[in-house]
Design a protein around this motif. Sequence first.
Motif: not given
Length: 408
Positions: A173-175, A203, A223-228, A254, A256
């Motif tokens: 998952k990417w942002y 994402l 940061q708030a996203s669920d991205a890896d 975290d 990421k």
Amino acid sequence: MKSFTKSAVQLGVAGLMGVTACSALASENKISDGVVRIGVLTDVNGPFMDNVGRGSIVATELAVEDFGGKVLGVPIEIVTADHQNKADVGSARVREWFDEGKVDVVSELGNSAVALAAMKLAQEKNRLALVTGAGAVRISNEDCSPNSLHWVYDTYSLAKVGTQPIVKEGAKKWYYLTADYAFGHSLENDGKTFIEQAGGEMLGSSRYPFPGNDFSSYILLAQASDADAVAFATAGLDLQNAIKQGKEFGLGEDGKQSVAMLMSIMDVHGLGLSDAANMMFAESFYWDLDDESRAFAKRFQERTDRMPTALQAGQYSGVLNYLKAVEKSKSDNVTDVVETIKTMPIQDAFAKNGKVRADGKMVHDMYLVRVKQPAQSKGPWDYYEIVETVSGDQAFHPLSESKCSLVK
């Protein structure tokens, strides 16, 4: 003008005889004007001067010196200018070089708009544009020309090598944090394509006004996203500032992964390992790759007090192989040179397993790198860990998808 020939003051009767002999040799070998002239059009004082600029001029000088200062018995001359990152300024200088300066090849061109303008003039004047500093895919795709070569990288290879291996390692998952202009959009869009091809997903993204200073709100969204993985689709000082601010906000703590879509060793040097550590990105050259790259880098450092960027090493490679093609074809005619260079293996301090395709693209090995932590570095400029080597056939867009008119 920089020349590696004897000055006119040194020429006596014997020198005049030498000039006559040189002219005869040039005629025999089809060398126009009895001189091979190389123009280096670069960003001398602007935002990209550390990645190209004076270092690209030094790289050109090293290539000419390694060739012996002459080709087919005639002198090699270098002329240089600053394009100021303006297509009109670059065009005016290239036109002057071709019309009045009798320049055979214009090189570096580290700005895509400048490069495309120079390519049009090169085709009009039947000279060569050797693009080592610009990354637009269209240079060797829809805007390809029989009078141009594209040497170092493009946004396709950066996006593919800088995303797919990371996705395959588990970052699904990417942002994106993206500069809101054409180049940033291209990096983001290409990245999205390759992420999805590898089984990942986008994402979302935050687009900031370019240039920018305060990235805090965009970093908080990432940061708030669920991205890896969080990707930075920007470059230069904006990239450095965004990474620094991300570090201050604890981005990556975290788990990421931080990924740069376009980063150079000078960006890492400017940031320092404490801020750049663990960043991942695609690279086309690293000074500490092997004995040949280390030997070139040592000579470059002696003149510049820094290690070469990929673009500077690529300029060395492009000029060196241009001269080899002139020698092999016994001509500086652009058609002869380009036809010859497309038959040559490209293997030097910069390029590994390189070849020039029908579209003028020089494909070669690319690298996914990770920036070392301070404790891992063994000394100055020991910055990268090579995570994966990707062959040119896999890194660059396939000819089967090409829009280049030169591809049959």
